[in-house]
Design a protein around this motif. Structure first.
Motif, PDB file in Angstrom:
ATOM      1  N   THR A 256       0.841  -1.197   0.000  1.00  0.00           N
ATOM      2  CA  THR A 256       0.000   0.000   0.000  1.00  0.00           C
ATOM      3  C   THR A 256       0.878   1.250   0.000  1.00  0.00           C
ATOM      4  O   THR A 256       2.052   1.204   0.366  1.00  0.00           O
ATOM      5  N   LEU A 257       0.270   2.356  -0.416  1.00  0.00           N
ATOM      6  CA  LEU A 257       0.944   3.646  -0.418  1.00  0.00           C
ATOM      7  C   LEU A 257       0.210   4.573   0.548  1.00  0.00           C
ATOM      8  O   LEU A 257      -1.006   4.753   0.438  1.00  0.00           O
ATOM      9  N   LYS A 258       0.937   5.151   1.488  1.00  0.00           N
ATOM     10  CA  LYS A 258       0.319   6.056   2.455  1.00  0.00           C
ATOM     11  C   LYS A 258       0.129   7.421   1.799  1.00  0.00           C
ATOM     12  O   LYS A 258       1.093   8.085   1.432  1.00  0.00           O
ATOM     13  N   THR A 259      -1.108   7.839   1.650  1.00  0.00           N
ATOM     14  CA  THR A 259      -1.414   9.081   0.949  1.00  0.00           C
ATOM     15  C   THR A 259      -1.868  10.171   1.920  1.00  0.00           C
ATOM     16  O   THR A 259      -2.222   9.887   3.072  1.00  0.00           O
ATOM     17  N   LEU A 260      -1.882  11.393   1.442  1.00  0.00           N
ATOM     18  CA  LEU A 260      -2.288  12.513   2.289  1.00  0.00           C
ATOM     19  C   LEU A 260      -3.782  12.545   2.544  1.00  0.00           C
ATOM     20  O   LEU A 260      -4.231  12.896   3.644  1.00  0.00           O
ATOM     21  N   GLU A 261      -4.574  12.187   1.546  1.00  0.00           N
ATOM     22  CA  GLU A 261      -6.025  12.351   1.665  1.00  0.00           C
ATOM     23  C   GLU A 261      -6.837  11.072   1.457  1.00  0.00           C
ATOM     24  O   GLU A 261      -8.018  11.047   1.777  1.00  0.00           O
ATOM     25  N   ARG A 262      -6.212  10.010   0.938  1.00  0.00           N
ATOM     26  CA  ARG A 262      -6.970   8.793   0.622  1.00  0.00           C
ATOM     27  C   ARG A 262      -6.560   7.599   1.477  1.00  0.00           C
ATOM     28  O   ARG A 262      -6.915   6.460   1.186  1.00  0.00           O
ATOM     29  N   GLY A 263      -5.800   7.869   2.539  1.00  0.00           N
ATOM     30  CA  GLY A 263      -5.400   6.799   3.436  1.00  0.00           C
ATOM     31  C   GLY A 263      -4.393   5.857   2.800  1.00  0.00           C
ATOM     32  O   GLY A 263      -3.617   6.245   1.918  1.00  0.00           O
ATOM     33  N   GLU A 264      -4.416   4.596   3.258  1.00  0.00           N
ATOM     34  CA  GLU A 264      -3.531   3.574   2.709  1.00  0.00           C
ATOM     35  C   GLU A 264      -4.145   3.056   1.411  1.00  0.00           C
ATOM     36  O   GLU A 264      -5.138   2.333   1.420  1.00  0.00           O
ATOM     37  N   LEU A 265      -3.542   3.394   0.303  1.00  0.00           N
ATOM     38  CA  LEU A 265      -4.093   3.042  -1.006  1.00  0.00           C
ATOM     39  C   LEU A 265      -3.337   1.851  -1.578  1.00  0.00           C
ATOM     40  O   LEU A 265      -2.098   1.862  -1.627  1.00  0.00           O
TER      41      LEU A 265
END
Length: 329
Positions: A256-265
């Motif tokens: 997963t990628l930790k994003t600023l606004e979409r959580g763990e994507l």
């Protein structure tokens, strides 16, 4: 005598078998522009078309083209400007197919006041190495059309991954990126996309390049590799989720990628979204060929390309569309 007579056919058989098993070496760069090479490999499409492919990664188009010129690679997916630069020096290179139409965006950090290309003057911009295809279009098309002299911008030539890290850390104000790094930057850094060159100046960014010797000696194998990549392009266009599942770990190590606004994507989702922004094409049409000549002319005007006689470099001399014509694309 009979024993000796049997040895020759056996030797020939082993020789033929060795040739049949000879690996076909394909070079690529870890960017979305080269996705068809990765998908063709991961989906077993090269094997389907009768090739035993070794997929070899390079950190830059410069290193990749050197391997083709030196005979260490059979083909590679990379920027056209690399072929022009070397061919103008006498290298026997051929562009044998298309790959991807140019997608390069400028993303700017919030609070920098950068809302359009003209605003880049006086700011720091992360881009690619000087002389690369990205750098050529940045200086010769993007900045020029906006009336910005490259000397007015502090351009840093770094890798896409470093560009994204620099945006996150605030070390640069903007970055000139291709996918999936544009997508990743918008997810992990406080940035906004202000420009995308494909919307205003579409061009064949990535092409398939080989040497004249390889075309002459391994034409059938080259064509098989193009068939496999064409099939991979169809998957990228029609089944982006399936293609993303195959190549997501090439770009994002963690699930997963930790994003600023979409959580763990999920990384597959990130790469699927990046794939959908792209325009892949195995074919080079008339407009593409004109753009290729235009790019060569820009390189020459910038001083990055010099011909022996000082005349404009004729890009038609290194274009070989025999596979494309045979497949009636």
């Amino acid at each position: 005598m009979k024993a000796k007579a049997l040895l020759l056919p056996l030797a020939l058989l082993f020789s033929v078998a060795a040739q049949a098993e000879e690996k076909f070496k394909v070079g690529f760069i870890r960017v979305m522009d080269d996705a068809q090479a990765m998908v063709a490999y991961e989906a077993g499409l090269y094997e389907k078309h009768g090739l035993d492919v070794e997929l070899i990664e390079f950190s830059s188009g410069t290193d990749l083209i050197k391997a083709i010129v030196g005979g260490q690679l059979d083909t590679g997916v990379l920027g056209f400007t690399n072929a022009v630069a070397w061919a103008s020096k006498g290298a026997d290179l051929k562009v044998v197919g298309g790959a991807q139409q140019g997608y390069h965006s400028i993303v700017a950090r919030e609070g920098t006041g950068i809302e359009k290309v003209e605003d880049l003057a006086g700011h720091t911009l992360a881009s690619q190495k000087e002389g690369s295809t990205a750098d050529t279009v940045l200086r010769g098309v993007t900045l020029k059309s906006a009336g910005v002299d490259p000397s007015e911008v502090n351009i840093m030539g770094v890798s896409p991954a470093v560009a994204v890290q620099s945006l996150v850390a605030g070390r640069v104000d903007a970055a000139f990126l291709f996918e999936p790094y544009d997508r990743i930057a918008q997810l992990v850094a406080p940035v906004e996309q202000i420009y995308e060159i494909g919307e205003v100046w579409p061009f064949p960014c990535m092409v398939v390049i080989t040497s004249g010797e390889t075309v002459e000696k391994r034409k059938e194998a080259v064509w098989k590799s193009l068939d496999a990549q064409r099939e991979a392009i169809a998957m990228l266009e029609n089944e982006p989720a399936k293609a993303a599942d195959l190549i997501a770990d090439y770009f994002i190590a963690e699930p997963t990628l930790k994003t600023l606004e979409r959580g763990e994507l999920p990384r597959d989702k990130v790469i699927e979204e990046a794939i959908k922004t792209q325009t892949f094409s195995a074919k080079l049409n008339e407009d593409d060929l004109k753009r290729i000549q235009e790019l060569a002319d820009i390189l020459q005007a910038q001083g990055s390309l010099k011909t022996r006689d000082g005349k404009p470099f004729d890009t038609a001399s290194i274009i070989d569309l025999s596979w494309q014509k045979a497949r009636e694309l």
